[in-house]
Structure formats: C-alpha cells, structure tokens
Design a protein around this motif. Structure first.
Motif, PDB file in Angstrom:
ATOM      1  N   ASN A 111     -69.275  24.491  32.073  1.00  0.00           N
ATOM      2  CA  ASN A 111     -70.138  24.714  30.915  1.00  0.00           C
ATOM      3  C   ASN A 111     -69.236  25.009  29.718  1.00  0.00           C
ATOM      4  N   ARG A 112     -69.235  24.120  28.745  1.00  0.00           N
ATOM      5  CA  ARG A 112     -68.260  24.172  27.659  1.00  0.00           C
ATOM      6  C   ARG A 112     -68.373  25.455  26.846  1.00  0.00           C
ATOM      7  N   LEU A 113     -69.597  25.836  26.496  1.00  0.00           N
ATOM      8  CA  LEU A 113     -69.795  27.016  25.652  1.00  0.00           C
ATOM      9  C   LEU A 113     -69.378  28.288  26.383  1.00  0.00           C
ATOM     10  N   LYS A 114     -69.762  28.404  27.661  1.00  0.00           N
ATOM     11  CA  LYS A 114     -69.415  29.610  28.430  1.00  0.00           C
ATOM     12  C   LYS A 114     -67.904  29.751  28.583  1.00  0.00           C
ATOM     13  N   VAL A 115     -67.244  28.652  28.940  1.00  0.00           N
ATOM     14  CA  VAL A 115     -65.788  28.692  29.136  1.00  0.00           C
ATOM     15  C   VAL A 115     -65.088  29.031  27.823  1.00  0.00           C
ATOM     16  N   ALA A 116     -65.518  28.396  26.716  1.00  0.00           N
ATOM     17  CA  ALA A 116     -64.904  28.666  25.414  1.00  0.00           C
ATOM     18  C   ALA A 116     -65.088  30.124  25.007  1.00  0.00           C
ATOM     19  N   THR A 117     -66.274  30.671  25.261  1.00  0.00           N
ATOM     20  CA  THR A 117     -66.548  32.075  24.916  1.00  0.00           C
ATOM     21  C   THR A 117     -65.674  33.020  25.728  1.00  0.00           C
ATOM     22  N   VAL A 118     -65.579  32.784  27.030  1.00  0.00           N
ATOM     23  CA  VAL A 118     -64.761  33.640  27.902  1.00  0.00           C
ATOM     24  C   VAL A 118     -63.294  33.580  27.475  1.00  0.00           C
ATOM     25  N   ILE A 119     -62.799  32.383  27.161  1.00  0.00           N
ATOM     26  CA  ILE A 119     -61.396  32.235  26.751  1.00  0.00           C
ATOM     27  C   ILE A 119     -61.142  32.987  25.448  1.00  0.00           C
ATOM     28  N   ASP A 143     -57.013  12.684  15.933  1.00  0.00           N
ATOM     29  CA  ASP A 143     -55.864  11.790  16.017  1.00  0.00           C
ATOM     30  C   ASP A 143     -55.562  11.408  17.464  1.00  0.00           C
ATOM     31  N   ALA A 144     -55.802  12.349  18.381  1.00  0.00           N
ATOM     32  CA  ALA A 144     -55.562  12.088  19.807  1.00  0.00           C
ATOM     33  C   ALA A 144     -56.734  11.387  20.479  1.00  0.00           C
ATOM     34  N   HIS A 145     -57.837  11.187  19.736  1.00  0.00           N
ATOM     35  CA  HIS A 145     -59.044  10.526  20.252  1.00  0.00           C
ATOM     36  C   HIS A 145     -59.652  11.261  21.444  1.00  0.00           C
ATOM     37  N   ILE A 146     -59.630  12.597  21.407  1.00  0.00           N
ATOM     38  CA  ILE A 146     -60.244  13.356  22.506  1.00  0.00           C
ATOM     39  C   ILE A 146     -61.327  14.297  21.994  1.00  0.00           C
ATOM     40  N   MET A 147     -61.755  14.097  20.739  1.00  0.00           N
ATOM     41  CA  MET A 147     -62.737  15.006  20.149  1.00  0.00           C
ATOM     42  C   MET A 147     -64.012  15.092  20.979  1.00  0.00           C
ATOM     43  N   LYS A 148     -64.461  13.966  21.544  1.00  0.00           N
ATOM     44  CA  LYS A 148     -65.747  13.942  22.251  1.00  0.00           C
ATOM     45  C   LYS A 148     -65.603  14.076  23.757  1.00  0.00           C
ATOM     46  N   THR A 149     -64.380  14.233  24.248  1.00  0.00           N
ATOM     47  CA  THR A 149     -64.200  14.453  25.677  1.00  0.00           C
ATOM     48  C   THR A 149     -64.471  15.921  26.004  1.00  0.00           C
ATOM     49  N   ALA A 150     -64.586  16.226  27.281  1.00  0.00           N
ATOM     50  CA  ALA A 150     -64.891  17.596  27.711  1.00  0.00           C
ATOM     51  C   ALA A 150     -63.817  18.581  27.244  1.00  0.00           C
ATOM     52  N   ILE A 151     -62.544  18.235  27.466  1.00  0.00           N
ATOM     53  CA  ILE A 151     -61.469  19.151  27.089  1.00  0.00           C
ATOM     54  C   ILE A 151     -61.389  19.274  25.567  1.00  0.00           C
ATOM     55  N   GLY A 152     -61.631  18.177  24.851  1.00  0.00           N
ATOM     56  CA  GLY A 152     -61.626  18.227  23.392  1.00  0.00           C
ATOM     57  C   GLY A 152     -62.708  19.135  22.850  1.00  0.00           C
ATOM     58  N   GLN A 153     -63.903  19.068  23.443  1.00  0.00           N
ATOM     59  CA  GLN A 153     -65.008  19.913  23.003  1.00  0.00           C
ATOM     60  C   GLN A 153     -64.756  21.387  23.323  1.00  0.00           C
ATOM     61  N   ILE A 154     -64.112  21.669  24.449  1.00  0.00           N
ATOM     62  CA  ILE A 154     -63.788  23.060  24.792  1.00  0.00           C
ATOM     63  C   ILE A 154     -62.787  23.633  23.791  1.00  0.00           C
ATOM     64  N   ILE A 155     -61.732  22.870  23.489  1.00  0.00           N
ATOM     65  CA  ILE A 155     -60.737  23.317  22.499  1.00  0.00           C
ATOM     66  C   ILE A 155     -61.413  23.549  21.145  1.00  0.00           C
ATOM     67  N   LEU A 156     -62.272  22.607  20.740  1.00  0.00           N
ATOM     68  CA  LEU A 156     -62.976  22.725  19.459  1.00  0.00           C
ATOM     69  C   LEU A 156     -63.856  23.973  19.428  1.00  0.00           C
ATOM     70  N   LEU A 157     -64.597  24.225  20.505  1.00  0.00           N
ATOM     71  CA  LEU A 157     -65.487  25.387  20.554  1.00  0.00           C
ATOM     72  C   LEU A 157     -64.712  26.702  20.470  1.00  0.00           C
ATOM     73  N   ILE A 158     -63.563  26.773  21.153  1.00  0.00           N
ATOM     74  CA  ILE A 158     -62.730  27.984  21.075  1.00  0.00           C
ATOM     75  C   ILE A 158     -62.304  28.219  19.628  1.00  0.00           C
ATOM     76  N   ALA A 159     -61.884  27.142  18.948  1.00  0.00           N
ATOM     77  CA  ALA A 159     -61.450  27.266  17.546  1.00  0.00           C
ATOM     78  C   ALA A 159     -62.607  27.664  16.635  1.00  0.00           C
ATOM     79  N   VAL A 160     -63.795  27.104  16.878  1.00  0.00           N
ATOM     80  CA  VAL A 160     -64.977  27.431  16.061  1.00  0.00           C
ATOM     81  C   VAL A 160     -65.350  28.897  16.224  1.00  0.00           C
ATOM     82  N   ILE A 161     -65.394  29.360  17.480  1.00  0.00           N
ATOM     83  CA  ILE A 161     -65.738  30.767  17.746  1.00  0.00           C
ATOM     84  C   ILE A 161     -64.704  31.682  17.096  1.00  0.00           C
ATOM     85  N   ALA A 162     -63.425  31.316  17.224  1.00  0.00           N
ATOM     86  CA  ALA A 162     -62.357  32.123  16.618  1.00  0.00           C
ATOM     87  C   ALA A 162     -62.522  32.185  15.105  1.00  0.00           C
ATOM     88  N   ASP A 163     -62.870  31.044  14.493  1.00  0.00           N
ATOM     89  CA  ASP A 163     -63.057  30.992  13.042  1.00  0.00           C
ATOM     90  C   ASP A 163     -64.184  31.935  12.599  1.00  0.00           C
TER      91      ASP A 163
END
Length: 617
Positions: free
Chosen positions: A98-106, A151-171
């Motif tokens: 679950n992308r949101l849960k994992v990003a929040t925990v991290i 640039d890496a073309h991974i924005m819409k992949t699972a790992i890309g979305q997890i990284i993005l969510l962590i950055a959004v929550i941090a922001d």
C-alpha cells in the motif's frame, strides 16, 4: 540607480546563460537551480563580487522565493493520497505494498531518526537548536525528486509513486514545522492561534474558488486578454501572503497555502504551464542566483567548527533516509532501495527557507545559514547522479502503456484488437450488455462490464490510473465531465468523443483531445480527394505514419546522423512544442519531441520501445 540596474542586468543575463551552458557541456545531471547558485557564488561575495544588492534585487529575489513556495504547493498531487487502486503484482512476483501506508511509515521513521541525530549534534556542542536541525535533516526536495523521477521514466511505477509520496509528505510536514518554529522562536508563541485565521481563510477561499470555477462566465473570462484565472491566482497569492504576515507568520506559508489551494482546485493544465514558465523563467532563477551571491564561502571555510559540520550533516542526511527506506527491502532489491534512499536525501528549497528565516530572526548566524545552504547544494549535486547510476538497469523492462476505452461500439471494439499487444495493455469498459451482444463480445473482444459511468465506479476499477483514457460512450454529455475529471486527476492523455462545437471548446480548455465522427469523416474525404497518395500511406497497415514520444534521456541532444537505430524507419517530421521541424542529418533529438515516422510495423514497434517505453521498475 545606475548601479542597481547594472546588478539586475548581470543577474538576469547569468540566469539566462546557465541552462545554455549546462546543455552545451552536457551537464544535464546537475539541476539548473544548482547551476544558478554556483554562478551566484562566482559573481557574488565568494567570487568577483560584481553584485550591488539593493531594493530592486531584494524585491525580485523575495518575489522569486514566494513564487517558488507557491509552485511547491502546486506540485503536490493530492490524488496520490487516494487509496482506490488495487495492489498490483511487481515484476519480481511480489504484491506491491500500500503506497500511502508505506510512504507514511517511512517518513515517520525519517522524522524520528532526524530528532535523535539532532540531539547528538546538540550534545556534541556543534549546534544549539534541536528543532531547526530536525526540520533541516528531515526535509526532502520535491523540486529535485519530481524531475529526477520523470527523467528516469518511473513516475507512474509503484516505486516511483512511493518515493514521490514520501517527498510530498515531507514537504507538507516540514512546512508546518517551519511555521511552528518561526512562531515559537520569533516571539509569536502566544499568537499561534492566529494561524487558525490564516487556515480558515484558506478554506473559505477554496470554496469560493470552487464555486466560481463551475460558472460558465468564468470559463469565458479565462480566454483572450482577460485571463481571469491567472488574475485570480495572483490575487490568491498576494491575499494569503499579506494575511500570513498580518497574523505573524512567514509570507512563504501564505504562498505555499495558495499553491496547495490551486492544486486542490485542479486548474487548467495550460494555466499551470504558464505559471511554471513565468516562475521558473524569470523570478525563481533570480532568487537562486541571489542565494549564491549572498553566500560567503571564505568566511564559512575560516570557521573550523562549520567545516566539521559539513561532512557530518551530509552523513546525517544519508542516515536519516537510509535506515527508514530499508523497509522497502521487503518488496524491492537492494540496488532499488539504496538508489531510492539517495534520491530522498536531496534537500534544497525548504532548507534555504529555514536557514534564511532562522538567520533573519536571529536564531543562527549568517555563517551557519550559509553552511546549511551549502550542504543542501552539495546533496542536490551528488544524490540525483548517484540515483541514476545505481538504479538497477538490469531490471529494465518493457512497460506496456495502459489504455482504457470507456464505451463499447463499432469504433472501439476493433481498436482493442488492432493496437499492438507488445506496446499497449488495452481494456474496454462498458455497462451491462444484452445477452446476445455479451456472447459476441466475450468470444471476440476483451470487454469488462461495469454498473455505470459514474466517477466512483471508474475510480474503483482503477481507470484513472491509465496512461491513456478514451471516452467513447454514445452520449457526449457523459464523455465531457468524465474527460475533464480524468485530466483533473493528472491522466497523461484523455480522448473524448464529442460532436458539439461548444462542448469541444470546453474540454479543449482542459487539454482533452477531441474525436468527432463528423470532422474525421470530412477530413478523410477531403484528403482522399486532394492527396490520395497520402491516404494510401495513412491506411496502409504495414507502412503507415506513426507518432513516437522521445522520452529516453540517453538520446538527448543526439543528431539523427549519429542515431544508432538501423531499422527500416524514416523520420518524416518532428514536433517540438509549437514548432514543426523537417528532420535532416544534423537535427538533434530532444526530450518530449513528438516524432512522426513511417516504416514497417515491426521496426516502428522496436523504435517505440527504444525511445518511448523504456521504463524502470
């Protein structure tokens, strides 16, 4: 007056030349904002000391800072927080988390470790302020993460979305922490309740904006010279910036809040591009150049305590991200986890904001502020490069583009079979079919039945996570609002069947591509009369015209003469923004070019995989 204008001219010329120089010397791995800060160092106090700081530059720099915080808020995609997507299977066979849960925990882990590391620095006598250091260590630069993922073309992949969510929550969290810090440290601790007025005003303005956005006259006033939408955005920024200063908060909080409200209101993508162009093309570069101008590296390097702090802080940044990100080892390989941790270590905008504000209110010295900014610059130079080098290329796989066709009819049914299965994962959705129709569909086509065409139904089916959505129901009154909703949810391409000219104009305002049976038939007949040879090319299944998006940074700046592809393909035209280019041997390929090619289907598919669909998992 003459001296001040000379300084403005130098700064503006420097901002103009930086991207040209980075491109000329193929330094694409370095973010442009870092180049701006480095050039600021050269022309500022640490270098030739050419800049005479005065009211002109101070005002432009402050406006750039405010606009940067505004665009940081706009970048937050709140649809990423929706959890309506079913867990997919990763290439390694495991179910994605679950992308949101994992990003929040991290991020909670990042915050806890940042607090512990901050106390270590205080106990060692290196810094005095635990709160400020926690904020600086825990923040993540959304402005670096987003373009790196794209640039890496991974924005819409699972790992890309997890990284993005962590950055959004941090922001979001670090901006709130910065506000609390300023209220407590700046002597406004007793007036923190006044911030509720600011947030209440934000909520009120959101509902007002939402109501006005639905009015037809607002759409009309958004065109031509009136541009009411752009006027509304700048009014919103200035109102909330003024209100935030009135209640004792920092002006950047009002700007950030304005950005989040604009993001929530899902503005016209074209207007967002215009705001980006204005901000990153004029005001924001001036701010970053001035950050470099103000940095005095010589006084910073003369302080041994600050010199020791630089490597220790970089290590702290890495530790705070690496340990929590190890949670991803449960689903991903070691290289993926390590490279993700490096990317999340990049910090910039909020560190600069925190350092500048803390210096202004007297919480830290000017040299300490400069040291924090220098560390942020170093991380932004190093970590994106390490991410690109370490992200596992051996896991490079072909990613099929997900296409959802909504509405089964004589146009969409054949298309599901004609689109290449190597390149597209196509699903056709339709409401409950009659028994006879259902038997035909089941035997010939892949049709998925849904109860209705309501937004909630499409969301439950995961349709809004598609790369391309085509709304082809028989009623344009259904297609129109669904197409606009899809664009509001940041779907890359949305195509809708609409015959009414008025509705066509309405959806085009939202960047929706329109398909009209009448217009298509007229265009086809005219072409058949005027250009029969062209029509033979268009209708020839083996040697037709194809469009390919150039998304592989490996070929950025490469001329067609040196292009290594040897297949039977001819480049017919290149569309770059609004420009149409006739290609020749010395024509360079650039990211996001739209290439019109002709050739055999086999070679075109191979070229598409090379240029467009190489995505990392």
């Amino acid at each position: 007056m003459e001296g001040s204008l000379t300084s403005v001219v130098i700064v503006v010329i420097a901002a103009f030349l930086i991207p040209l120089l980075l491109h000329r010397f193929k330094l694409n791995a370095i973010p442009v904002v870092i180049g701006e800060i480095i050039v600021g160092l050269i022309i500022g106090k640490s270098g030739f000391d050419l800049i005479e700081k005065d009211m002109w530059l101070q005002t432009l720099s402050t406006l750039g800072f405010i606009f940067l915080m505004f665009l940081s808020g706009v970048e937050i995609d709140f649809s990423a927080f929706s959890g309506g997507k079913n867990a997919a299977t990763l290439p390694n066979g495991k179910k994605e988390p679950n992308r949101l849960k994992v990003a929040t925990v991290i991020f909670i882990g990042i915050l806890i470790i940042s607090v512990l590391l901050s106390y270590l620095f205080v106990f060692a006598g290196l810094v005095d302020d635990v709160f400020l250091l926690t904020l600086i260590i825990s923040t993540i630069s959304l402005g670096v993460v987003v373009p790196t993922l794209k640039d890496a073309h991974i924005m819409k992949t699972a790992i890309g979305q997890i990284i993005l969510l962590i950055a959004v929550i941090a922001d979001l969290v670090t901006m709130i922490l910065l506000t609390v810090y300023v209220s407590l440290t700046g002597g406004g601790g007793g007036n923190m309740w006044l911030l509720l007025i600011l947030f209440a005003a934000g909520v009120l303005l959101y509902f007002i904006g939402r109501r006005f956005k639905q009015k037809t006259f607002f759409e009309k006033l958004s065109r031509g010279t009136t541009q009411i939408g752009t006027r509304a955005v700048f009014t919103l920024i200035l109102v909330l910036v003024g209100l935030s200063e009135s209640v004792g908060a920092e002006n950047i909080l009002g700007a950030f809040l304005a950005g989040t409200l604009v993001s929530l209101l899902a503005p016209n993508p074209e207007m967002v591009r215009q705001l980006d162009s204005f901000g990153y093309g004029f005001l924001i570069p001036i701010f970053f150049v001035m950050v470099g101008v103000d940095l005095d590296l010589w006084s910073l390097f003369s302080d041994k305590k600050l010199l020791i702090l630089i490597p220790l802080l970089i290590i702290a940044f890495l530790i705070s991200k690496f340990i929590p990100v190890l949670l991803l080892k449960k689903w991903y390989d070691t290289k993926t986890v390590i490279s993700s941790a490096f990317l999340l270590t990049s910090t910039l905008s909020l560190v600069i904001a925190a350092a500048k504000i803390a210096e202004r209110i007297g919480a830290i010295t000017k040299e300490m502020s400069g040291m924090f900014i220098l560390v942020a610059v170093i991380t932004c130079i190093i970590t994106p490069i390490l991410f690109r080098k370490l992200f596992p290329r051996e896991n490079l796989q072909e990613r099929k583009r997900k296409v959802s066709l909504v509405g089964a009819n004589q146009l969409t049914l054949p298309v599901t079979r004609e689109l290449s299965p190597k390149l597209y994962d196509v699903t056709l959705y339709h409401t409950k079919l009659d028994k006879a129709d259902k038997q035909i569909a089941d035997s010939l086509f892949k049709v998925k039945e849904i109860n209705d065409y309501e937004v909630i139904t499409l969301e439950e089916e995961g349709i809004f996570t598609s790369d391309i959505i085509v709304f082809m129901t028989g009623e344009e009154e259904i297609n129109t609002p669904l197409a606009v909703e899809a664009k509001n949810r940041k779907v890359d391409r949305v195509i809708a069947r609409i015959e009414s000219p008025q509705l066509q104009d309405e959806v085009r305002e939202h960047d929706v591509e329109v398909f009209s049976t009448l217009l298509s038939t007229q265009a086809l007949l005219r072409s058949l009369i005027e250009s029969p040879a062209v029509m033979r090319i268009l209708t020839n299944q083996e040697n037709s015209l194809f469009e390919i998006n150039m998304l592989n940074s490996q070929f950025e700046g490469m001329t067609l003469r040196k292009f290594p592809f040897t297949g039977d393909v001819i480049f017919v035209r290149i569309f770059r923004g609004g420009e149409s280019i006739i290609p020749h041997g010395d024509t360079e390929l650039h990211m996001n070019d739209r290439l019109i090619v002709t050739g055999s289907t086999e070679y075109v598919d191979e070229l598409k995989r090379e240029l467009e669909l190489c995505e990392w998992y």
